[in-house]
Design a protein around this motif. Structure first.
Motif, PDB file in Angstrom:
ATOM      1  N   THR A  63      -7.869 -31.221   8.720  1.00 13.20           N
ATOM      2  CA  THR A  63      -7.165 -30.806   8.083  1.00 13.20           C
ATOM      3  C   THR A  63      -7.190 -28.866   8.123  1.00 13.20           C
ATOM      4  O   THR A  63      -6.333 -27.883   8.845  1.00 13.20           O
ATOM      5  CB  THR A  63      -7.471 -30.417   6.315  1.00 13.20           C
ATOM      6  N   THR A  64      -8.259 -28.545   9.001  1.00 12.01           N
ATOM      7  CA  THR A  64      -8.349 -27.605   9.482  1.00 12.01           C
ATOM      8  C   THR A  64      -7.995 -27.278  10.771  1.00 12.01           C
ATOM      9  O   THR A  64      -8.407 -28.042  11.811  1.00 12.01           O
ATOM     10  CB  THR A  64      -9.897 -27.312   9.741  1.00 12.01           C
ATOM     11  N   VAL A  65      -6.554 -26.712  11.286  1.00 14.41           N
ATOM     12  CA  VAL A  65      -6.248 -26.042  12.506  1.00 14.41           C
ATOM     13  C   VAL A  65      -5.623 -24.995  12.738  1.00 14.41           C
ATOM     14  O   VAL A  65      -5.669 -24.254  11.920  1.00 14.41           O
ATOM     15  CB  VAL A  65      -4.781 -26.462  12.368  1.00 14.41           C
ATOM     16  N   LYS A  66      -5.565 -24.462  13.773  1.00 14.53           N
ATOM     17  CA  LYS A  66      -5.674 -22.669  13.864  1.00 14.53           C
ATOM     18  C   LYS A  66      -4.193 -22.514  14.676  1.00 14.53           C
ATOM     19  O   LYS A  66      -3.436 -23.180  15.525  1.00 14.53           O
ATOM     20  CB  LYS A  66      -6.430 -22.774  15.327  1.00 14.53           C
ATOM     21  N   THR A  67      -3.987 -21.268  13.425  1.00 16.34           N
ATOM     22  CA  THR A  67      -2.907 -20.764  13.419  1.00 16.34           C
ATOM     23  C   THR A  67      -2.904 -19.598  13.958  1.00 16.34           C
ATOM     24  O   THR A  67      -3.864 -18.957  14.623  1.00 16.34           O
ATOM     25  CB  THR A  67      -2.254 -20.912  12.225  1.00 16.34           C
ATOM     26  N   ASP A  84       0.166 -24.057  20.101  1.00 16.40           N
ATOM     27  CA  ASP A  84       0.827 -25.065  20.826  1.00 16.40           C
ATOM     28  C   ASP A  84       2.422 -25.381  20.214  1.00 16.40           C
ATOM     29  O   ASP A  84       2.410 -27.121  20.551  1.00 16.40           O
ATOM     30  CB  ASP A  84      -0.045 -26.358  20.826  1.00 16.40           C
ATOM     31  N   GLY A  85       2.869 -25.438  18.984  1.00 18.68           N
ATOM     32  CA  GLY A  85       3.763 -25.451  18.778  1.00 18.68           C
ATOM     33  C   GLY A  85       5.090 -25.706  19.983  1.00 18.68           C
ATOM     34  O   GLY A  85       5.305 -24.490  20.561  1.00 18.68           O
ATOM     35  N   ILE A  86       6.938 -25.726  19.185  1.00 19.53           N
ATOM     36  CA  ILE A  86       7.472 -26.223  20.024  1.00 19.53           C
ATOM     37  C   ILE A  86       8.454 -25.158  19.144  1.00 19.53           C
ATOM     38  O   ILE A  86       8.653 -23.903  19.462  1.00 19.53           O
ATOM     39  CB  ILE A  86       8.168 -27.373  20.223  1.00 19.53           C
ATOM     40  N   SER A  87       9.165 -25.680  18.204  1.00 22.57           N
ATOM     41  CA  SER A  87       9.725 -24.909  17.358  1.00 22.57           C
ATOM     42  C   SER A  87       9.803 -24.485  15.284  1.00 22.57           C
ATOM     43  O   SER A  87       8.409 -25.464  15.034  1.00 22.57           O
ATOM     44  CB  SER A  87      11.223 -24.952  17.522  1.00 22.57           C
ATOM     45  N   ILE A  97      12.958 -20.552  15.404  1.00 28.31           N
ATOM     46  CA  ILE A  97      12.441 -19.890  16.065  1.00 28.31           C
ATOM     47  C   ILE A  97      11.481 -20.557  17.473  1.00 28.31           C
ATOM     48  O   ILE A  97      11.023 -21.667  17.050  1.00 28.31           O
ATOM     49  CB  ILE A  97      11.291 -19.011  15.817  1.00 28.31           C
ATOM     50  N   ASP A  98      12.250 -20.056  18.713  1.00 29.74           N
ATOM     51  CA  ASP A  98      11.166 -20.935  19.669  1.00 29.74           C
ATOM     52  C   ASP A  98      10.057 -20.911  19.983  1.00 29.74           C
ATOM     53  O   ASP A  98       9.466 -19.326  20.620  1.00 29.74           O
ATOM     54  CB  ASP A  98      11.606 -20.466  20.983  1.00 29.74           C
ATOM     55  N   ILE A  99       9.061 -20.904  19.328  1.00 29.30           N
ATOM     56  CA  ILE A  99       6.661 -20.408  19.536  1.00 29.30           C
ATOM     57  C   ILE A  99       6.951 -19.926  20.727  1.00 29.30           C
ATOM     58  O   ILE A  99       6.291 -18.909  21.087  1.00 29.30           O
ATOM     59  CB  ILE A  99       6.295 -21.817  18.694  1.00 29.30           C
ATOM     60  N   GLN A 100       6.906 -20.734  22.033  1.00 21.22           N
ATOM     61  CA  GLN A 100       6.981 -20.845  23.068  1.00 21.22           C
ATOM     62  C   GLN A 100       6.748 -19.974  24.134  1.00 21.22           C
ATOM     63  O   GLN A 100       6.609 -18.620  24.009  1.00 21.22           O
ATOM     64  CB  GLN A 100       6.646 -21.488  24.437  1.00 21.22           C
ATOM     65  N   GLN A 101       8.262 -18.827  23.095  1.00 20.70           N
ATOM     66  CA  GLN A 101       9.467 -17.908  24.036  1.00 20.70           C
ATOM     67  C   GLN A 101       8.623 -16.734  23.002  1.00 20.70           C
ATOM     68  O   GLN A 101       8.205 -15.472  23.908  1.00 20.70           O
ATOM     69  CB  GLN A 101      10.476 -18.463  23.828  1.00 20.70           C
TER      70      GLN A 101
END
Lengths: 295, 133
Positions: A63-67, A84-87, A97-101
């Protein structure tokens, strides 16, 4: 009356190691197999994930995820998203929202720009914009395949070439009775035929050219030989070698000191260096612009 | 004409109808209807006009010539020069902006190369030239 024994098989007793497990809901002790997956609590009848209860560390690790914080470009609301998410949908304005952009705007824009070049279709003259690295492009209007790659001749070439690339004829190569239509041409060897270049033709020292020629610019280096028998149409010419034929150049003709020219010249501007050999009729002047450009 | 080594000069007010002969060097800025002959250097200024042939050792033309130029050594056609006639010289220099209409016969290395070249052209191939080399 005879009583028949029960036909159902008797349940077998589990013979193996068991461990104690406390139900996470009612805290009653249960005896479970250590390799079990799940079971129902005998007291509260809730489903128990055996592995999660026996090995709680694994669950917490999962459950521990870096945000990272991300600002919505529409409403400026801060969201916590995986790097590393996409949107993701903004929880406030519900826009995608386009996360990478959004996290890396420079990289994204750089990747999207691709350099293109402008060419005209060989068949229908439609404007095409292929990528600079493209080897060929299909015309969207007529479907004709326009070649864009460079050609380096090896040995003897006798077939026609049509490309927006460069034609290179090394000193040990020959182009024989061929018609070539290229962007630029560099001739070190022998060329007999017709050559058309969108930009420049360079006849290097030792080159031999015989036939028809059409280009914007022609450079004849020292010890190169050029014998024009068919059509000739060039706007700018620089001759340092041997030239036999007539020149109708729109703009400019220059004879270097090593030039040997036999033929006639019609051009707007003529420059002759001391030492050049010139035999033939010459017509030079700005009033010849109309005649010269008609070629 | 003076036989001194310095260049002689006839300014733009000069008009000559007849032939002109001189030695050493002459700069001419006027108008002449006739032939010019010399073993020296002839310079035609920007305002000069010649209607006739020029036969000299070295010719520098900045003006207008309606006639042929025959120089034993060199012909220089400067910018804005106009030549309506033939040129025959060992060396020829033409600057950008010159107006010419006529034949040129310039061969600083002698006539060998030009003749061989002409032969090759008539025969239709370069094989003769290449093999001879």
């Amino acid at each position: 009356m005879t009583v028949m024994p029960d036909s159902k098989p008797k349940p077998q007793k589990f013979v193996g190691r068991t461990v104690s497990l406390f139900c996470p809901h009612c805290k009653t002790e249960q005896q479970v197999r250590p390799d079990g997956v799940s079971m129902f609590c005998q007291q509260c009848h809730q489903l128990i994930d055996i592995q999660e209860v026996l090995h709680p560390k694994t669950k917490s690790m999962k459950t521990t995820v870096k945000t990272v914080p991300l600002i919505c470009p529409s409403c400026q609301h801060e969201e916590q998203v995986r790097p590393d998410g996409i949107s993701v949908f903004c929880k406030k304005c519900h826009n995608a929202i386009d996360i990478q952009q959004t996290l890396h705007p420079t990289k994204q824009t750089e990747q999207k720009t691709t350099e293109v070049k402008a060419v005209l279709c060989f068949r229908c003259k439609a404007e095409l914009t292929p990528s600079i690295n493209a080897q060929a492009v299909l015309c969207k209007k007529c479907g004709y395949r326009n070649d864009l790659q460079d050609y380096h001749v090896k040995g003897v070439l006798s077939h026609d070439i049509e490309t927006y690339g460069i034609l290179d004829v090394p000193s040990n190569a020959t182009v024989l009775n061929a018609t070539a239509r290229v962007r630029d041409a560099m001739i070190h060897g022998k060329y007999i035929g017709k050559l058309t270049a969108e930009n420049e033709i360079v006849l290097k020292s030792g080159a031999l050219f015989e036939g028809g020629l059409k280009a914007y610019s022609l450079v004849l280096e020292s010890n190169a030989q050029c014998n024009i028998k068919k059509e000739f149409s060039v706007k700018r010419i620089v001759i340092a070698g041997h030239y036999y034929g007539n020149i109708i150049a729109g703009q400019f003709v220059e004879l270097k000191k090593t030039a040997n020219f036999v033929g006639s010249i019609v051009t707007q501007n003529l420059i002759v260096e001391a030492g050049a050999s010139l035999m033939g009729e010459v017509k030079v002047g700005p009033h010849l612009r109309e005649n010269a450009e008609q070629v | 004409m003076s036989s001194q080594a310095q260049e002689n000069f006839l300014n733009g007010d000069t008009e000559i109808k007849g032939n002109l002969k001189f030695s050493n060097a002459l700069r001419f800025d006027g108008k002449i209807e006739g032939h010019i002959t010399s073993d020296g250097r002839f310079t035609l200024g920007a305002t000069g006009e010649v209607k006739g042939d020029i036969q000299v050792q070295h010719a520098i033309i900045e003006g207008k010539v309606e006639g042929n130029i025959n120089a034993k050594e060199k012909v220089e056609l400067k910018a804005n020069a106009q030549l309506l006639g033939d040129v025959k010289a060992s060396r020829l220099v033409i600057e950008e902006g010159v107006v010419i209409s006529g034949k040129c016969e310039v061969n600083p290395e002698g006539r060998k190369m030009a003749d061989a070249f002409s032969k090759a052209g008539k025969s239709g191939s370069f094989s003769e030239l290449v093999e001879k080399k």
